[in-house]
Write a protein that holds these residues in place. Structure first.
Motif, short mmCIF file in Angstrom:
data_model
loop_
_atom_site.label_atom_id
_atom_site.label_comp_id
_atom_site.label_asym_id
_atom_site.label_seq_id
_atom_site.Cartn_x
_atom_site.Cartn_y
_atom_site.Cartn_z
N GLN A 1 39.54 18.05 -24.77
CA GLN A 1 40.23 16.88 -25.34
C GLN A 1 39.92 16.81 -26.84
O GLN A 1 38.84 17.15 -27.28
N GLY B 1 37.62 25.79 -26.12
CA GLY B 1 37.77 25.23 -24.78
C GLY B 1 38.87 25.91 -24.01
O GLY B 1 38.87 25.97 -22.79
N TYR B 2 39.84 26.45 -24.77
CA TYR B 2 41.01 27.04 -24.11
C TYR B 2 41.11 28.55 -24.25
O TYR B 2 41.58 29.22 -23.38
N HIS C 1 29.59 13.31 -16.00
CA HIS C 1 30.35 12.47 -15.09
C HIS C 1 29.93 11.02 -15.15
O HIS C 1 30.75 10.12 -15.19
N ARG D 1 38.24 7.91 -25.04
CA ARG D 1 39.32 8.79 -24.64
C ARG D 1 40.64 8.27 -25.17
O ARG D 1 40.78 7.09 -25.46
N GLU E 1 46.22 25.69 -27.88
CA GLU E 1 46.76 26.11 -26.59
C GLU E 1 47.54 27.40 -26.64
O GLU E 1 48.07 27.84 -25.62
N SER F 1 39.44 23.48 -16.58
CA SER F 1 39.62 22.83 -17.88
C SER F 1 40.54 23.61 -18.82
O SER F 1 40.92 23.11 -19.86
N VAL F 2 40.91 24.85 -18.46
CA VAL F 2 41.79 25.61 -19.37
C VAL F 2 43.26 25.32 -19.10
O VAL F 2 44.12 25.84 -19.79
N ILE F 3 43.55 24.49 -18.09
CA ILE F 3 44.94 24.29 -17.71
C ILE F 3 45.59 23.29 -18.67
O ILE F 3 45.17 22.14 -18.75
N THR F 4 46.60 23.73 -19.39
CA THR F 4 47.30 22.86 -20.32
C THR F 4 48.53 22.26 -19.63
O THR F 4 48.94 22.71 -18.57
N PRO G 1 41.79 19.27 -17.28
CA PRO G 1 40.48 18.75 -17.67
C PRO G 1 40.34 17.23 -17.54
O PRO G 1 39.23 16.73 -17.49
N ASN G 2 41.45 16.52 -17.50
CA ASN G 2 41.35 15.06 -17.44
C ASN G 2 41.43 14.48 -16.04
O ASN G 2 41.50 13.27 -15.86
N ASP H 1 37.45 13.27 -10.07
CA ASP H 1 37.14 13.77 -8.72
C ASP H 1 37.94 13.02 -7.67
O ASP H 1 38.48 13.60 -6.73
#
Lengths: 531, 135, 317
Positions: free
Chosen positions: A303, A335-336, A422, A435, A449, B92-95, B113-114, B117
């Motif tokens: 993020q 991160g990506y 968490h 956020r 990305e 977390s790499v999934i856009t 990533p957002n 659970d």
């Protein structure tokens, strides 16, 4: 509730001279360049460090262009990471490799790749470091440097030796532990003879501490591995002062600013004391350890990628204040993806601005004498020593590794880290606090990305290479390597060099080593051995 | 008493298993049975395992972009074997773009990533009982 | 919700050795779905000759890796293998992580190998009812070798002996649990002991300690001890030969064994059924005990009184 550092060290709200009185200057601090080197490894007041960004992507040729771009932007050293197949010691034509050739790093499979990688790179003035498995990278480097006419006794750079931890931390190559240990010692001994200025033993605490380890756990495990390999080399009859000057530690840098600084100072002091008092090193260069660094990728977020630029800046500031000899900033888009040219540039500029605009490097160890930092340094040193003792008391690291003890250690740390994130115990701006909705999170997102496609053309190129070789010669060199590895008496780097010269690939060389150790040629049972 | 059986695994050479282990534990703690196939999987063995284990859902943990390469093949093999097992991916790499792509290829849900659970459990339960996999 | 094929289709598939039939049938018998009766009756009537081997041993003994290597050898001999891998369920959530397959991943594409993972779902002790039912299905489906891999701590170890032709206990050197195992009574009933990871220094000590405690048994009942290094495929061939040898020797008392197994099966199936049936009764009675109007022994008497007539009727049949 008491405040603590990331490693759990209790923190006061203010530190005073009363916290300092406990230690005496000469015994524990000393001037930079003097035992025990707490304040710095060299007496020089100019804090020069190698400024670089971790690189390598796609084909060797493409990576070579990337290096040139980075050098042109002011980078003063190279650090190369291999793609997933390369790091796993598999070839691009392995069934599991197709989707990932060249996407996480550079594909390095045979000698030709090393040639393309290092074309026109001034190896006599630029250091070349790599995390590609040492027993493959070293022969490649050695052969190409010679071919290009560089004098080997001036070659600078480094290779990693992570025999205990790589298998459990995402870099499994399925070569038996005893052979991994032998290969580590072999490559260090090889460099002592052939490439004396090359740092053949980097203890990389970065990669395994990315499992969510604290600073104390990171260094304890690092020292345990160093101690094991040092003892193994001494048992082989290598003189401590011959290889100890070539040991370096590649440390992580997370977000607890002062703790990371204290960690570096404590590490220098601990290393010096250990080398002199436990291993009998006499040469001052054996006592003043080189510390290189890479800022934490784990601390970054998917993020709000721009936040990662700020994190990288703060972390590199901590590293410069702690006094490191080489620095890499994790790219804001890490991160990506593997770093974009833009994020690489930001990383370099961050370092250059700190270097040229802030006056910070003009004075060594500016935080020396700080009540807080000295107190923290002492405490971290104590805790590292204590944890080393505790773990070594559990048994031989070889036994611990084979029993999966380290794997459990890493798994537990990752679970702990996940839980802290968490539950908000570990604040991460943009992730668990402050956020913003996904639709608003657009700054630098396009760059972050963008993907690179696998370099699929390499699959056919490798197949053609394998088909077009002198097959009899290949059979010879691979058989020779297998026998020497099974025998275990000679330094294996030499037969690996022979095999590499003849055109053997990383997957084939590694497969021979696996078989010599009693394991299957291909860990995934999908490929047959060539002989 | 029936319990949901979920296959969890990592495709290709993606060596980051942490996410997969985390999800396996999450699902176990939610009362599900996880058939954990670890790393180094290819679509063919995912499919065979799903048949033998009679799973209710296939979950792939993704830390690199390799999965994009394998999804079309996986969906094709499931179809060829007349299997109506829903597939979800997480990591977390999934856009957003990737999510749209795989959903259009037949994947039931993508947890980026957002995703919390609780959301993962809720949507998996919904998908298995034949409901929508939507947020 | 999955709408499965009907029982007829499943039986057709099983007869044709189509794994789809077996896989679905396993789910049905595990979940006690209505078709369970027909499926198990079919299975009982169609049991084919096979060798059932039970493997037990503590976590960390390398059981799964050993089985993986053994399967490779069985497949080299073109023998078809069916594996049941049992793992514990969480006592808190009832869920489970079934990870034994990982070590056997290389066989996942071999049509001659079938692997099913089962959670023991908090079974009251010993082999779960589901495992026993699945074993029947496997025998009806037809495998040359059936391998049951159990959790290996506690009652399971002894129970598997009743259902397998050969029971092998896998030990790894330098595990304190080895002492525990010798207490569980498994020493007296296992057919074969395997000391895995025998390249470790302590392996020799472990093997000798094991052999000396086995020496207390009369020679005719003394099980062999084999050393293996599963991860390097060493000792596997010897293991395969020994299993075959032991299974042939035990054939002489196979009728006795079969009789006692049938008794055991009937007993456990009835108990399983009763436990399910009496649940509402248990709920109701526990309220009374909590209120203090009945003691637990009163509940038992009530139960017996209520069902005495039924028991009398069964006895007279």
């Amino acid at each position: 509730m008491a405040e603590t550092s990331r490693s759990g060290i209790p923190l006061k709200s203010v530190y005073t001279h009363q916290d300092r009185e406990k230690t005496g200057y000469d015994a524990d601090l000393s001037a930079p360049g003097e035992f025990p080197f707490t304040r710095g490894r060299q007496a020089s007041t100019r804090g020069i460090w190698i400024q670089r960004e971790l690189s390598g992507e796609g084909t060797a040729t493409r990576s070579n262009e990337q290096f040139k771009y980075l050098i042109q932007k002011g980078q003063t050293g190279l650090d190369v990471i291999g793609d997933s197949p390369t790091m796993a010691c598999l070839d691009p034509d392995h069934p599991l490799a197709a989707a990932t050739v060249g996407t996480q790093g550079v594909s390095l499979c045979c000698l030709q790749d090393y040639r393309a990688l290092l074309q026109d790179i001034p190896l006599d003035s630029l250091s070349i470091s790599t995390s590609v498995p040492a027993f493959l990278a070293l022969p490649g480097l050695y052969l190409v440097a010679r071919e290009f006419g560089f004098s080997l006794d001036r070659l600078r750079g480094s290779i990693l030796q992570p025999p205990f931890y790589a298998e459990d931390c995402g870099y499994a190559n399925h070569i038996p532990l005893n052979l991994r240990l032998k290969l580590s010692c072999d490559s260090i001994e090889f460099c002592v003879k052939e490439m004396p200025k090359f740092h053949s033993f980097i203890e990389d605490t970065y990669f395994f501490s990315e499992s969510g380890l604290t600073a104390v756990e990171e260094m304890a495990l690092g020292f345990i591995e160093i101690r094991y390999i040092v003892r193994a080399l001494l048992n082989r009859g290598v003189d401590i002062d011959q290889f100890a000057p070539r040991i370096a530690i590649l440390v992580n840098c997370s977000m607890d600013f002062f703790e990371e600084i204290a960690k570096i100072r404590a590490t220098r002091r601990l290393f010096a004391k250990m080398m002199r008092d436990e291993f009998g090193a006499k040469d001052p260069r054996s006592l003043a350890v080189v510390i290189s660094s890479h800022t934490s990728g784990l601390s970054l977020t998917a993020q709000q990628p721009t936040n990662n630029i700020i994190r990288g800046t703060l972390q590199s500031l901590a590293l410069v204040l702690g006094g490191v000899q080489a620095l890499e900033i994790s790219a804001f888009d890490e991160g990506y993806r593997t770093p974009s040219p833009e994020s690489h540039l930001v990383g370099l500029r961050t370092q250059q601005i700190i270097d040229l605009e802030t006056n910070i490097p003009k004075v060594q160890d500016p935080l020396g004498g700080s009540y807080y930092v000295e107190s923290l340094t002492d405490e971290i040193e104590k805790q590292i020593v204590s944890l080393i003792k505790e773990i070594e008391a559990r048994g031989d690291p070889v036994v611990l590794s084979e029993n999966g003890w380290f794997k459990r250690f890493f798994d537990d740390a990752m679970e702990r880290y996940g839980r802290q994130l968490h539950q908000g115990e570990l604040p991460k701006v943009g992730m668990n606090v402050h956020r913003i909705p996904e639709e608003e999170d657009t700054l630098l997102r396009e760059i972050a990305e963008e993907k690179i496609e696998p370099a699929s053309e390499l699959i056919d190129i490798v197949k053609a290479h394998k088909a077009g070789r002198n097959q009899a010669k290949i059979k010879d060199v691979l058989t020779n390597l297998y026998q020497k590895a099974a025998d275990g008496k000679e330094n294996l780097i030499y037969p690996i060099i022979e095999a590499t010269k003849a055109g053997a690939t990383a997957g084939e060389i590694s497969g021979m080593l696996r078989q010599a150790g009693g394991y299957p040629y291909d860990p995934h049972d999908l490929v047959e051995p060539p002989i | 008493m029936k319990r949901n059986r979920i296959l969890i695994g990592v495709l290709g050479l993606d060596q980051h298993e942490v996410g997969a282990i985390g999800i396996a534990r999450l699902l176990r703690d939610a009362g599900m049975e996880v058939i954990y196939t670890g790393k180094f999987n290819l679509p063919a063995n995912i499919v065979q395992t799903s048949i033998q284990e009679d799973v209710d859902l296939i979950g792939l943990s993704c830390h690199s972009w390799e999965y994009l390469h394998y999804i079309p093949e996986l969906m094709k093999m499931l179809k060829e074997n007349h299997l109506e097992i829903p597939v979800v991916i997480g990591g977390s790499v999934i856009t957003r773009k990737d999510e749209q792509k795989v959903v259009s290829q037949g994947v039931a849900a993508a947890f980026g990533p957002n995703t919390t659970d609780g959301e993962i459990i809720r949507r998996i339960n919904s998908i298995i009982s034949g409901g929508p996999g939507e947020k | 919700m999955k709408n499965g094929p009907d029982t007829e289709q499943l039986l057709k598939w099983i007869e044709a050795r189509d794994i789809r039939g077996l896989a679905r049938a396993i789910s049905i018998v595990e979940n006690d779905e209505p078709a369970v009766v027909d499926l198990l009756n079919y299975a009982f009537a169609n049991v084919k000759k096979s060798l059932t081997v039970g493997f037990t041993g503590t976590p960390g003994s390398g059981k799964s890796t050993l089985i993986d290597s053994l399967v490779k050898d069985y497949r080299n001999e073109k023998r078809r293998v069916g594996i049941i891998a049992v793992d514990p369920s969480s006592p808190f959530s009832g869920g489970s992580i079934l990870g034994d397959r990982i070590r056997m991943n290389r066989h996942s594409l071999d049509p001659g190998v079938f692997i099913r993972s089962l959670a023991n779902r908090g079974s009251l002790g010993g082999l779960s009812e589901a495992t026993k039912r699945v074993l029947y299905l496997y025998k009806a489906f037809g495998f040359d070798v059936i391998i049951v891999e159990t959790v290996g701590v506690g009652q399971d170890e002894i129970d598997i002996v009743k259902y397998a032709d050969v029971t092998a206990v896998v030990l790894a050197p330098d595990q304190g649990d080895n002492i525990q195992m010798s207490k569980a009574g498994i020493m007296e009933v296992a057919d074969l002991f395997i000391v895995n990871k025998s390249d470790k220094i302590e392996a020799e000590t472990t093997k000798r300690a094991l052999e000396s405690s086995l020496n207390l048994l009369p020679e005719i009942r003394r099980p062999p001890v084999i050393s293996t290094i599963a991860i390097k495929n060493q000792g596997i061939d010897e293991t395969l030969r020994m299993i075959d040898k032991v299974s042939h020797c035990s054939e002489s008392n196979s009728l006795e064994k079969y009789r006692s197994r049938i008794k055991e099966e009937i007993r456990s199936s009835i108990v399983h059924s009763i436990v399910q049936d009496i649940e509402p009764f248990v709920e109701e009675m526990s309220e009374k005990v909590l209120k203090g109007s009945l003691t637990p022994m009163d509940v038992v008497s009530t139960y017996r009184a209520l069902f005495t007539r039924q028991i009398k009727e069964i006895k007279s049949h």
